[in-house]
Design a protein around this motif. Structure first.
Motif, mmCIF file in Angstrom:
data_model
loop_
_atom_site.group_PDB
_atom_site.id
_atom_site.type_symbol
_atom_site.label_atom_id
_atom_site.label_comp_id
_atom_site.label_asym_id
_atom_site.label_seq_id
_atom_site.Cartn_x
_atom_site.Cartn_y
_atom_site.Cartn_z
ATOM 1 N N LEU A 182 0.855 -1.179 0.000
ATOM 2 C CA LEU A 182 0.000 0.000 0.000
ATOM 3 C C LEU A 182 0.894 1.233 0.000
ATOM 4 O O LEU A 182 1.563 1.537 0.993
ATOM 5 N N SER A 183 0.933 1.940 -1.140
ATOM 6 C CA SER A 183 1.673 3.192 -1.271
ATOM 7 C C SER A 183 0.810 4.318 -0.732
ATOM 8 O O SER A 183 -0.418 4.311 -0.897
ATOM 9 N N LEU A 184 1.430 5.300 -0.111
ATOM 10 C CA LEU A 184 0.662 6.345 0.551
ATOM 11 C C LEU A 184 0.339 7.535 -0.339
ATOM 12 O O LEU A 184 -0.594 8.276 -0.055
ATOM 13 N N TYR A 185 1.099 7.726 -1.401
ATOM 14 C CA TYR A 185 0.799 8.833 -2.304
ATOM 15 C C TYR A 185 1.243 8.478 -3.715
ATOM 16 O O TYR A 185 1.977 7.510 -3.941
ATOM 17 N N HIS A 186 0.756 9.259 -4.670
ATOM 18 C CA HIS A 186 0.875 8.986 -6.097
ATOM 19 C C HIS A 186 2.289 8.608 -6.529
ATOM 20 O O HIS A 186 2.548 7.485 -6.983
ATOM 21 N N ASP A 187 3.247 9.518 -6.392
ATOM 22 C CA ASP A 187 4.565 9.277 -6.959
ATOM 23 C C ASP A 187 5.360 8.223 -6.199
ATOM 24 O O ASP A 187 6.263 7.598 -6.768
ATOM 25 N N GLN A 188 5.043 8.013 -4.922
ATOM 26 C CA GLN A 188 5.773 7.009 -4.150
ATOM 27 C C GLN A 188 5.701 5.642 -4.837
ATOM 28 O O GLN A 188 6.701 4.952 -4.995
ATOM 29 N N GLY A 189 4.511 5.255 -5.262
ATOM 30 C CA GLY A 189 4.340 3.969 -5.923
ATOM 31 C C GLY A 189 4.604 4.005 -7.413
ATOM 32 O O GLY A 189 5.074 3.027 -7.992
ATOM 33 N N HIS A 190 4.290 5.144 -8.054
ATOM 34 C CA HIS A 190 4.523 5.258 -9.494
ATOM 35 C C HIS A 190 6.004 5.117 -9.825
ATOM 36 O O HIS A 190 6.386 4.403 -10.754
ATOM 37 N N ILE A 191 6.840 5.817 -9.075
ATOM 38 C CA ILE A 191 8.274 5.759 -9.341
ATOM 39 C C ILE A 191 8.788 4.339 -9.138
ATOM 40 O O ILE A 191 9.567 3.819 -9.951
ATOM 41 N N ALA A 192 8.341 3.700 -8.069
ATOM 42 C CA ALA A 192 8.819 2.348 -7.761
ATOM 43 C C ALA A 192 8.484 1.361 -8.868
ATOM 44 O O ALA A 192 9.339 0.578 -9.300
ATOM 45 N N THR A 193 7.251 1.392 -9.375
ATOM 46 C CA THR A 193 6.854 0.427 -10.399
ATOM 47 C C THR A 193 7.479 0.745 -11.749
ATOM 48 O O THR A 193 7.945 -0.147 -12.459
ATOM 49 N N LYS A 194 7.505 2.012 -12.104
ATOM 50 C CA LYS A 194 8.017 2.373 -13.428
ATOM 51 C C LYS A 194 9.522 2.197 -13.540
ATOM 52 O O LYS A 194 10.047 1.995 -14.638
ATOM 53 N N MET A 195 10.217 2.248 -12.417
ATOM 54 C CA MET A 195 11.649 1.977 -12.453
ATOM 55 C C MET A 195 11.931 0.485 -12.661
ATOM 56 O O MET A 195 12.996 0.110 -13.142
ATOM 57 N N VAL A 196 10.986 -0.373 -12.294
ATOM 58 C CA VAL A 196 11.148 -1.803 -12.555
ATOM 59 C C VAL A 196 11.065 -2.055 -14.052
ATOM 60 O O VAL A 196 11.943 -2.691 -14.650
ATOM 61 N N ASP A 197 10.000 -1.551 -14.689
ATOM 62 C CA ASP A 197 9.837 -1.687 -16.140
ATOM 63 C C ASP A 197 8.747 -0.721 -16.559
ATOM 64 O O ASP A 197 7.559 -0.983 -16.361
#
Length: 335
Positions: A264-279
């Motif tokens: 559970l990511s707490l805000y927009h970019d916290q999770g967006h950056i993490a996933t998009k850096m994977v692929d």
């Protein structure tokens, strides 16, 4: 199982949506797993085929059941709502914003009445929607309104990592204010139910920390101790499998490695950056909490390359395939 019918609203006509659709549907292998149905405009699709140097046949149909769903043919519900002569590729236009909304609205109708088994959406432009007077900022808000669903859940999936979002399109300041015990607990309950509907029994969750090192017990902030920890304790008391808060610089790595089923990511970019850096290209968005399944590419309209045929269709293909994967858990009948 019969190949599911995946409805594909083609997105903003001035963006790359039509191009990534025709490129994805040029892959014969896709038709062994899905019955893709485009909701869009025939003239725009023909233009996209020219941009991408493809020679697929377009077959307009009135109802999903009438489709051929064979490689080499694009089955299309043609709303004929774009004047291609007036369409300026790569620019914000009210006509394009209205057309994009119309495609989504028709796709929702088809999903709600069971005519399609899932929806895989393409990029829309927020400024074009505003120019058209559409009172919704994005897909999630539109889908929630059109289906009568309150506060749908957004989940990103890439490789083994699944990420839910406590807050989405609000400022960082607003996001911090929205991190309350009540909201975190509510999301953990609903995210668990969403995962179960996707076929994952007794899912495990980690909650990301907000502050550096999850606050270090007040050294770098109090949100963890005052809001997040009590929510996790309450969730565990209800029998949910939840840990955290886990520092954000580590939680997504462990999630990708399989330590938990979702984060559970707490805000927009916290999770967006993490996933998009994977692929970046293979990150797919899934909207949960709707009466139907919706997946989506996780990139924008790419106005800078719209009309050039350069846009990659990898994310579109991945969105369709993920819809195929999860569709059996949503299909109510057999066609």
């Amino acid at each position: 199982m019969t190949r599911p019918i995946i409805g594909i609203p083609m997105g903003d006509p001035a963006g790359v949506g039509p191009e990534i659709v025709v490129k994805a549907l040029a892959d014969e292998a896709l038709y062994t797993k899905a019955r893709p149905l485009v909701i869009g405009d025939a003239a725009v699709l023909r233009q996209a085929l020219r941009f991408c140097d493809l020679t697929l046949q377009i077959q307009p149909i009135e109802q999903p059941a009438a489709g051929r769903y064979q490689a080499g043919t694009i089955d299309l519900m043609d709303l004929a709502n774009v004047d291609v002569a007036a369409l300026c590729m790569g620019e914000v236009q009210a006509m394009a914003g209205q057309a994009a909304y119309d495609y989504i609205e028709r796709a929702v109708t088809l999903a709600m009445d069971g005519s399609i088994d899932a929806m895989a959406t393409t990029p829309i432009n927020k400024e074009a929607l505003k120019a058209a007077g559409i009172p919704h900022i994005g897909h999630t808000e539109m889908l929630g309104h059109l289906s009568g669903s309150a506060d749908p859940l957004t989940m990103f999936q890439v490789e083994g990592l699944r990420v839910f979002f406590l807050t989405r399109h609000v400022s960082l300041r607003q996001a911090c204010d929205l991190i309350t015990t009540e909201r975190v607990l509510d999301y953990l309950i609903r995210c668990t139910a969403a995962m179960e509907r996707l076929g994952i029994a007794k899912p495990s969750f980690a909650v990301a920390g907000l502050n550096p090192h999850s606050g270090e017990h007040g050294l770098f902030g109090h949100e963890e101790d005052e809001q997040i920890v009590p929510a996790i304790a309450a969730a565990r008391a209800k029998g949910l499998n939840v840990v955290g808060p886990v520092p954000a610089d580590a939680v997504f790595h462990f999630g990708r490695k399989g330590a938990y089923d979702a984060v559970l990511s707490l805000y927009h970019d916290q999770g967006h950056i993490a996933t998009k850096m994977v692929d970046f290209e293979r990150t797919v968005a899934v909207t949960n909490g709707l009466p139907f399944l919706r997946t989506s590419v996780d990139h924008g309209t790419a106005f800078d390359i719209a009309g050039t045929g350069k846009a990659s269709s990898v994310s579109m293909t991945e969105a369709i395939l993920l819809a195929v994967r999860y569709a059996p858990h949503f299909i109510k009948g057999t066609r």
